[in-house]
Design a protein around this motif. Sequence first.
Motif, PDB file in Angstrom:
ATOM      1  N   ILE A 140       0.550  -1.378   0.048  1.00 42.10           N
ATOM      2  CA  ILE A 140      -0.161   0.343   0.144  1.00 42.10           C
ATOM      3  C   ILE A 140       0.981   1.051   0.330  1.00 42.10           C
ATOM      4  O   ILE A 140       0.468   2.214  -0.896  1.00 42.10           O
ATOM      5  N   TRP A 141       1.919   1.364   0.551  1.00 41.57           N
ATOM      6  CA  TRP A 141       3.059   2.366   0.546  1.00 41.57           C
ATOM      7  C   TRP A 141       3.000   3.081  -0.414  1.00 41.57           C
ATOM      8  O   TRP A 141       4.076   3.724  -0.726  1.00 41.57           O
ATOM      9  N   SER A 142       2.981   1.723  -1.573  1.00 41.59           N
ATOM     10  CA  SER A 142       3.934   1.950  -3.139  1.00 41.59           C
ATOM     11  C   SER A 142       3.014   3.515  -3.389  1.00 41.59           C
ATOM     12  O   SER A 142       3.266   4.033  -4.494  1.00 41.59           O
ATOM     13  N   LEU A 143       1.935   3.320  -3.208  1.00 43.27           N
ATOM     14  CA  LEU A 143       0.693   3.998  -3.320  1.00 43.27           C
ATOM     15  C   LEU A 143       0.135   6.046  -2.966  1.00 43.27           C
ATOM     16  O   LEU A 143       0.068   6.575  -3.010  1.00 43.27           O
ATOM     17  N   ILE A 144       1.697   5.366  -1.539  1.00 43.46           N
ATOM     18  CA  ILE A 144       1.414   7.080  -1.478  1.00 43.46           C
ATOM     19  C   ILE A 144       2.843   7.477  -1.127  1.00 43.46           C
ATOM     20  O   ILE A 144       2.422   8.816  -1.174  1.00 43.46           O
ATOM     21  N   LEU A 145       3.807   7.411  -0.793  1.00 47.45           N
ATOM     22  CA  LEU A 145       5.145   7.309  -0.733  1.00 47.45           C
ATOM     23  C   LEU A 145       5.717   7.795  -2.395  1.00 47.45           C
ATOM     24  O   LEU A 145       5.946   9.584  -1.845  1.00 47.45           O
ATOM     25  N   TYR A 206      -6.011  10.975  -3.497  1.00 45.02           N
ATOM     26  CA  TYR A 206      -5.405   8.868  -3.091  1.00 45.02           C
ATOM     27  C   TYR A 206      -6.758   8.878  -3.320  1.00 45.02           C
ATOM     28  O   TYR A 206      -6.697   7.249  -2.900  1.00 45.02           O
ATOM     29  N   TRP A 207      -8.515   8.947  -2.898  1.00 45.25           N
ATOM     30  CA  TRP A 207      -9.272   7.953  -3.206  1.00 45.25           C
ATOM     31  C   TRP A 207      -9.510   7.756  -4.030  1.00 45.25           C
ATOM     32  O   TRP A 207      -9.912   7.255  -4.538  1.00 45.25           O
ATOM     33  N   ASN A 208      -9.189   8.140  -5.388  1.00 41.33           N
ATOM     34  CA  ASN A 208      -9.861   8.696  -6.905  1.00 41.33           C
ATOM     35  C   ASN A 208      -8.154   7.473  -7.860  1.00 41.33           C
ATOM     36  O   ASN A 208      -7.694   7.580  -8.617  1.00 41.33           O
TER      37      ASN A 208
END
Length: 293
Positions: A140-145, A206-208
């Motif tokens: 999941i961190w690949s979508l945040i960092l 982030y939601w999209n």
Amino acid sequence: MADKGWRDRVFNITNITVLILIALATVFPIYYTIVLSFTDPTEYYSKPLILFPEKWTLDAYRYLLSNGLFVSALGVSTFLATVGTALSLIVTAGLAYALSRKRLRFRRAMMFLILLTFLFQPGLVPAYLIVRNLGLIDSIWSLILPSLTSGWYALLMKGFFDSIPDSLEEAGRIDGCNEIGVFWRIMLPLSLPALVAFGLFFAVGYWNTYFNALMYINDQNRWPLQVLLQNMLVDPSTMGGGAGVESFRANRQMPTETLKMAAVVIATIPIMLVYPFLQKHFAKGAMVGSLKE
């Protein structure tokens, strides 16, 4: 004068009529999606177009919220929109505050590097290689960092910090605040409108989340909601890992279209509900960095 008044009335009537038609064309797809998601299966199969169902049902929502894959995707998107937004605001505000301090070493070089990102992008292959080499594939961190901050947002918030008088910082230091104390106790409370505006931007992003998830997430149980929704719209059998929508239709006669519409409503409502509570701050934050007092 009479001719001019008549022409004005015709123009006003035409203008109002056109605006009403545009509003209806904008609102109708949303209305139809919501109505169809609550429509009873028997009524859906018996009518070609349903503008107001005679019998309302929550079967589609019950199924989706009891489906493990859908609930998992909803949880992933919620995590991204909350934790990701919080981390992005901290990083963006910290970077912007540092850039707004003229005593910062290598300040001009950092500004140049940030401006350089406006002109040159790394591209998909280097971005994927970085994420893979960091061991973030299927995380999941690949979508945040990779999306923690934006150079454009950092510069806009820097403009907001520049507009805050230096006397407030000096007063904070006299009271015994260090650099972090000034930032946390003085700058952040004063920048609430900017934080709300950028927080909404980050939360919606982030939601999209969709494209990054397609590149970095292979495990269905870690898909965000938008990826699952896209797969569900293309192939409803994606839901449930084998049984899915098709078995649900066989057992409950639930139309696939009704499930799709219910999924769209669930994916849309959270952002629509959050915005009204943030609107008063958003109007101020939208002008961040545009004016100096």
